[in-house]
Enzyme design. Structure first.
Site, mmCIF file in Angstrom:
data_model
loop_
_atom_site.group_PDB
_atom_site.id
_atom_site.type_symbol
_atom_site.label_atom_id
_atom_site.label_comp_id
_atom_site.label_asym_id
_atom_site.label_seq_id
_atom_site.Cartn_x
_atom_site.Cartn_y
_atom_site.Cartn_z
ATOM 1 N N ASP A 28 -19.496 37.344 35.662
ATOM 2 C CA ASP A 28 -20.364 36.426 35.202
ATOM 3 C C ASP A 28 -20.225 34.927 34.529
ATOM 4 O OD1 ASP A 28 -23.332 37.334 32.737
ATOM 5 O OD2 ASP A 28 -23.002 35.421 33.431
ATOM 6 N N ASP B 175 -26.953 44.850 36.128
ATOM 7 C CA ASP B 175 -25.137 45.798 36.272
ATOM 8 C C ASP B 175 -25.869 45.938 34.115
ATOM 9 O OD1 ASP B 175 -25.716 42.988 34.254
ATOM 10 O OD2 ASP B 175 -23.801 43.510 33.152
HETATM 11 N N1 2YM Z 1 -25.554 33.999 32.791
HETATM 12 C C1 2YM Z 1 -26.520 34.753 31.923
HETATM 13 N N2 2YM Z 1 -27.357 34.893 31.305
HETATM 14 C C2 2YM Z 1 -28.315 35.259 31.247
HETATM 15 O O1 2YM Z 1 -28.931 35.165 31.178
HETATM 16 C C3 2YM Z 1 -28.011 36.899 31.322
HETATM 17 C C4 2YM Z 1 -29.353 37.733 30.622
HETATM 18 C C5 2YM Z 1 -28.405 39.047 30.063
HETATM 19 N N3 2YM Z 1 -29.178 39.794 29.022
HETATM 20 C C6 2YM Z 1 -28.265 40.944 29.011
HETATM 21 N N4 2YM Z 1 -28.846 42.070 28.135
HETATM 22 C C7 2YM Z 1 -27.722 42.957 28.081
HETATM 23 C C8 2YM Z 1 -28.424 43.625 27.094
HETATM 24 N N5 2YM Z 1 -27.305 45.066 26.985
HETATM 25 C C9 2YM Z 1 -27.927 46.079 27.396
HETATM 26 C C10 2YM Z 1 -26.705 48.154 26.804
HETATM 27 C C11 2YM Z 1 -26.324 46.998 25.303
HETATM 28 C C12 2YM Z 1 -25.976 46.059 25.344
HETATM 29 C C13 2YM Z 1 -26.666 44.681 25.660
HETATM 30 N N6 2YM Z 1 -27.097 40.375 29.784
HETATM 31 C C14 2YM Z 1 -26.660 39.613 30.076
HETATM 32 C C15 2YM Z 1 -25.689 38.251 30.889
HETATM 33 C C16 2YM Z 1 -26.283 37.201 30.842
HETATM 34 N N7 2YM Z 1 -25.587 36.131 31.841
#
Ligand code: 2YM
Length: 376
Positions: free
Chosen positions: A96, A274
């Site tokens: 990322d 992921d």
């Molecule tokens: N470069 C980038 N752009 C995003 O819009 C993005 C959006 C995202 N949305 C998530 N959600 C993670 C949700 N996760 C669920 C389990 C508990 C911890 C948080 N990770 C992300 C990573 C991301 N990385």
């Protein structure tokens, strides 16, 4: 003569409705899609050996620019032979770009047109992460699949704020692409993904996807979701977004998700996933099984001699009693995290393998129904 490495490629092998079965070729091998990518934020999939992760069927693990630039540092990893050698994972690595992690972890963050300035959550050191520096870091790590720097905002948010962040991310997409090509990423067979933003606003989602599709990215992520919105909002955004994305390129839904999220998102045209869910939940005593989730902190397991799932081919699911796992969790033993992480990643990879096979056989809807029956 040095023979040029094979170019990054995506082959669509079968479709079943919006569900797709594909294959990505990267400099470190094949990625079978739909794919679940275990999260290896700090150059390790927590509580797992890399051989074990591979043996479960994972073709790719995820690394994070934000964490690795702070510690041990991208230049240091490059000096030591790159991330694949550093962590002993000779298969595909996706990284990322750091924007999301900066906004959720760093202190004193200031975002402007140039990029984002922040202080490390580890030692307070100051950084300026730009689209160019993010791509440079991912190149130093040797990442096979890299992400543009983008701005992901939390939902709900006013439409003009969603539009501002989406338009900034499009300008950063152009700059990320230019840097990736200047660093020779295409010739190395690496891929750079554009990230679709637009919050929960359908016409902004479509504008973002169509603008990015006009740029020559090797793949496309759906960002800005799994940020607190209800599942039905996330799924609705996929229904408007994937049809606007190139059909011949991989689609990666970032940060998702639970087994149900993944099933429903494959049904709406997503290829890559992921999430920290299986690994983090494993460290907190939670087991994912074909019959649903089991919280091994709960005293009701104290005398239960049954394994988590006697039909699983993962030793952590088949060999150890729930009573023993409950004991390890209550005692705070490190083996609890190791066995439950192993079980959870095995379950996620078995789910992905089942989806891949069912799409090939034109039986995805039957598979989806049978998996959900098991959880009931
Ligand atoms: N470069 C980038 N752009 C995003 O819009 C993005 C959006 C995202 N949305 C998530 N959600 C993670 C949700 N996760 C669920 C389990 C508990 C911890 C948080 N990770 C992300 C990573 C991301 N990385």
């Amino acid at each position: 003569m040095t023979h040029a490495p094979q170019r990054f490629a995506f082959r669509l092998l079968a479709t079943d409705g919006m569900a797709r079965r594909g294959e990505i070729t990267t400099p470190h091998g094949l990625v079978r899609t739909p794919a679940f990518m275990p999260v290896g934020t700090q150059a390790t999939v927590k509580a797992m050996y890399t051989d074990q992760v591979r043996a479960l069927g994972a073709d790719v693990v995820l690394g994070n620019t934000y964490h690795l630039m702070l510690r041990p540092g991208a230049e240091r990893v490059a000096r030591l032979g790159g991330l694949h050698h550093f962590m002993q994972w000779p298969h595909t690595i996706l990284t990322d770009s750091g924007g999301f992690q900066v906004m959720s972890l760093a202190q004193l963050r200031k975002l402007d047109e140039t990029g984002v300035r922040f202080q490390s959550h580890i030692d307070g050191q100051k950084y300026h992460l730009t689209p160019e520096r993010s791509v440079e870091i991912q190149g130093l790590l040797g990442s096979d699949i890299q992400m543009q720097l983008d701005e992901c905002i939390a939902l709900p948010a006013p439409e003009q704020e969603v539009q501002r962040a989406m338009e900034l991310s499009l300008r950063w997409a152009e700059r990320s692409r230019a840097k990736f090509e200047a660093m020779g990423g295409v010739e190395k067979g690496q891929g750079l993904y554009g990230i679709v933003q637009g919050g929960d606003v359908p016409h902004l989602r479509v504008r973002s996807a169509e603008s990015l599709a006009a740029m020559p990215f090797e793949g496309y992520s759906v960002g800005g979701l799994a940020v607190g919105e209800p599942q039905e909002v996330m799924l609705r955004m996929l229904e408007v977004t994937t049809p606007a994305m190139p059909v011949d390129k991989p689609r990666y839904l970032m940060g998702v998700g639970t087994p149900e999220d993944i099933l429903e998102s494959v049904a709406r045209g997503i290829d890559q996933f992921d999430c920290v869910m299986p690994t983090r939940a494993g460290r907190h005593g939670l087991a994912f099984t074909r019959r649903g989730k089991i919280n091994l902190k709960n005293a009701r397991h104290a005398d239960d001699p049954r394994p988590l799932d006697e039909e699983s081919d993962c030793p952590a699911a088949r060999q150890y009693s729930r009573a023993y796992l409950h004991h390890l969790v209550k005692a705070g033993e490190g083996l609890a995290a190791m066995l439950l992480t192993w079980n959870n990643l095995a379950y996620y990879q078995q789910l992905m393998q089942g989806m891949r096979e069912s799409i090939e056989a034109g039986r995805f809807q039957d598979y989806r129904a049978s998996v959900k029956e098991g959880w009931a």
